[in-house]
Design a protein around this motif. Structure first.
Motif, mmCIF file in Angstrom:
data_model
loop_
_atom_site.group_PDB
_atom_site.id
_atom_site.type_symbol
_atom_site.label_atom_id
_atom_site.label_comp_id
_atom_site.label_asym_id
_atom_site.label_seq_id
_atom_site.Cartn_x
_atom_site.Cartn_y
_atom_site.Cartn_z
ATOM 1 N N MET A 51 0.778 -1.146 0.031
ATOM 2 C CA MET A 51 -0.081 0.024 -0.087
ATOM 3 C C MET A 51 0.823 1.184 0.041
ATOM 4 N N ALA A 52 1.955 1.220 0.569
ATOM 5 C CA ALA A 52 2.961 2.320 0.503
ATOM 6 C C ALA A 52 3.483 2.656 -0.690
ATOM 7 N N MET A 53 3.614 1.639 -1.497
ATOM 8 C CA MET A 53 4.125 1.835 -2.757
ATOM 9 C C MET A 53 3.074 2.818 -3.829
ATOM 10 N N ARG A 54 1.932 2.481 -3.265
ATOM 11 C CA ARG A 54 0.788 3.019 -4.340
ATOM 12 C C ARG A 54 -0.073 4.391 -3.930
ATOM 13 N N TYR A 55 0.028 4.542 -2.453
ATOM 14 C CA TYR A 55 -0.738 5.567 -1.866
ATOM 15 C C TYR A 55 0.301 6.584 -0.933
ATOM 16 N N ASN A 56 -0.122 7.399 -0.245
ATOM 17 C CA ASN A 56 0.639 8.161 0.364
ATOM 18 C C ASN A 56 1.232 7.570 1.965
ATOM 19 N N ARG A 57 2.277 7.437 1.860
ATOM 20 C CA ARG A 57 3.046 6.706 3.154
ATOM 21 C C ARG A 57 2.513 6.985 4.679
ATOM 22 N N LEU A 58 2.388 8.179 4.729
ATOM 23 C CA LEU A 58 1.968 8.712 6.021
ATOM 24 C C LEU A 58 0.450 8.246 6.409
ATOM 25 N N THR A 59 -0.387 8.269 5.436
ATOM 26 C CA THR A 59 -1.636 7.795 5.532
ATOM 27 C C THR A 59 -1.846 6.379 5.854
ATOM 28 N N VAL A 60 -0.796 5.612 5.118
ATOM 29 C CA VAL A 60 -0.862 3.937 5.124
ATOM 30 C C VAL A 60 -0.346 3.654 6.503
ATOM 31 N N LEU A 61 0.891 4.327 6.823
ATOM 32 C CA LEU A 61 1.243 4.149 8.074
ATOM 33 C C LEU A 61 0.468 4.525 9.261
ATOM 34 N N ALA A 62 -0.221 5.714 9.268
ATOM 35 C CA ALA A 62 -1.439 6.020 10.270
ATOM 36 C C ALA A 62 -2.277 4.943 10.388
ATOM 37 N N GLY A 63 -2.803 4.542 9.495
ATOM 38 C CA GLY A 63 -4.018 3.535 9.472
ATOM 39 C C GLY A 63 -3.409 2.190 9.907
ATOM 40 N N ALA A 64 -2.393 1.608 9.535
ATOM 41 C CA ALA A 64 -1.796 0.341 9.890
ATOM 42 C C ALA A 64 -1.309 0.533 11.508
ATOM 43 N N MET A 65 -0.828 1.389 11.832
ATOM 44 C CA MET A 65 -0.473 1.702 13.169
ATOM 45 C C MET A 65 -1.363 1.328 14.351
ATOM 46 N N LEU A 66 -2.600 2.409 13.948
ATOM 47 C CA LEU A 66 -3.581 2.277 14.565
ATOM 48 C C LEU A 66 -4.372 1.199 15.000
ATOM 49 N N ALA A 67 -4.368 0.622 13.738
ATOM 50 C CA ALA A 67 -4.918 -0.994 13.812
ATOM 51 C C ALA A 67 -4.172 -2.069 14.702
ATOM 52 N N LEU A 68 -2.874 -1.826 14.342
ATOM 53 C CA LEU A 68 -1.941 -2.601 15.168
ATOM 54 C C LEU A 68 -1.904 -2.317 16.599
ATOM 55 N N GLY A 69 -1.904 -0.973 17.012
ATOM 56 C CA GLY A 69 -2.113 -0.341 18.293
ATOM 57 C C GLY A 69 -3.222 -0.937 19.055
ATOM 58 N N LEU A 70 -4.249 -0.790 18.420
ATOM 59 C CA LEU A 70 -5.602 -1.269 19.167
ATOM 60 C C LEU A 70 -5.639 -2.527 19.341
ATOM 61 N N MET A 71 -4.918 -3.483 18.467
ATOM 62 C CA MET A 71 -4.972 -4.894 18.368
ATOM 63 C C MET A 71 -3.791 -5.427 19.689
ATOM 64 N N THR A 72 -3.104 -4.412 19.788
ATOM 65 C CA THR A 72 -1.948 -5.141 20.997
ATOM 66 C C THR A 72 -2.434 -4.571 22.107
ATOM 67 N N CYS A 73 -3.329 -3.434 22.359
ATOM 68 C CA CYS A 73 -4.099 -3.046 23.507
ATOM 69 C C CYS A 73 -5.183 -4.346 24.110
#
Length: 255
Positions: A51-73
């Motif tokens: 996804m980072a190759m096709r779209y804005n990297r910060l947007t992809v990073l923010a979406g992925a990290m929110l999901a992973l942070g929520l899953m970790t909690c």
């Protein structure tokens, strides 16, 4: 007499503080190492990379990290909920699970071919392509806005997309669904049952940040260079090391 009563209390409080700090550090190191060996070359890694190759990297990073942070909690909460059971049981059950995970990872790694990760990479590419087609169909159906209804109808839509873009939602959804029931989620639950939950939460989040950040920055190049076979074998060794450590560490020496 007064000074003799104060001194032991002071010593006990220092010892408990040191024990708490060691418990946090041990949990942090355990969580970050387990997440790194579980996530490198995993499906969530490929999702962020492609996804980072096709779209804005910060947007992809923010979406992925929110999901992973929520899953970790959530995983830490699930694991911490088991602490109502006597620690000696959860400690040795989690040790047995680590041994099982380690043996399974070693067996999987030894059976893998050197280019094992390509099939999963292609699967993720097909899944993202399918989501893109669905997004394009949705845009075509909705259209840029009804001309007869005036320009007022397009303003709320633009404001909404400004705060939550479809790419952010896609990165969040794909990552969250891929992580649910994954090995890293199960190991986070197991770790939280036997280690300091705060250390596990911080270590797990930092581990996910490192892996996802690496995927977003390196993209496809890193995804193709990573040997899933090597990472899986190393992961199996790390899991077995945690299980082996139970022979030398008392269940009560945690946090």
């Amino acid at each position: 007499k007064g000074s003799s009563l104060v001194a032991p209390v002071h010593i006990v409080s220092e010892e408990s503080a040191d024990k708490t700090n060691l418990g946090f550090i041990h949990a942090f190191v355990a969580a970050i190492s387990v997440i790194i060996v579980s996530e490198l070359g995993d499906k969530t890694f490929f999702i962020a990379a492609i996804m980072a190759m096709r779209y804005n990297r910060l947007t992809v990073l923010a979406g992925a990290m929110l999901a992973l942070g929520l899953m970790t909690c959530l995983s830490v909460l699930f694991g911490y909920a088991t602490t109502v059971i006597p620690r000696v049981y959860t400690y040795y059950v989690s040790t047995a699970l680590f041994a099982i995970f380690g043996i399974r990872m070693l067996r999987e790694g030894l059976k893998m071919s050197p280019d094992e990760g390509q099939e999963e990479l292609e699967e993720v590419q097909a899944e993202i392509k399918k989501k893109d087609e669905e997004l394009q169909r949705t845009k075509l159906l909705n259209g840029p806005g009804d001309v007869e209804s005036g320009p007022g109808t397009t303003i709320p839509q633009k404001k909404w997309l400004h705060f939550i873009s479809p790419i952010f939602v896609q990165a969040f959804t794909l990552t969250f669904l891929a992580e649910w029931g994954d090995r890293s989620q199960l190991t986070t639950i197991v770790l939280a049952a036997r280690e300091d939950p705060y250390g596990v939460a911080v270590g797990g989040t930092v581990g996910h940040c490192l892996c996802t950040g690496l995927a977003v920055i390196g993209g496809r190049m890193i995804a193709q260079k990573i040997s899933v076979r090597t990472v899986t074998i190393i992961g199996g060794i790390v899991f077995l090391a945690f299980a082996f450590s139970a022979l030398f560490i008392s269940p009560d020496s945690g946090f």
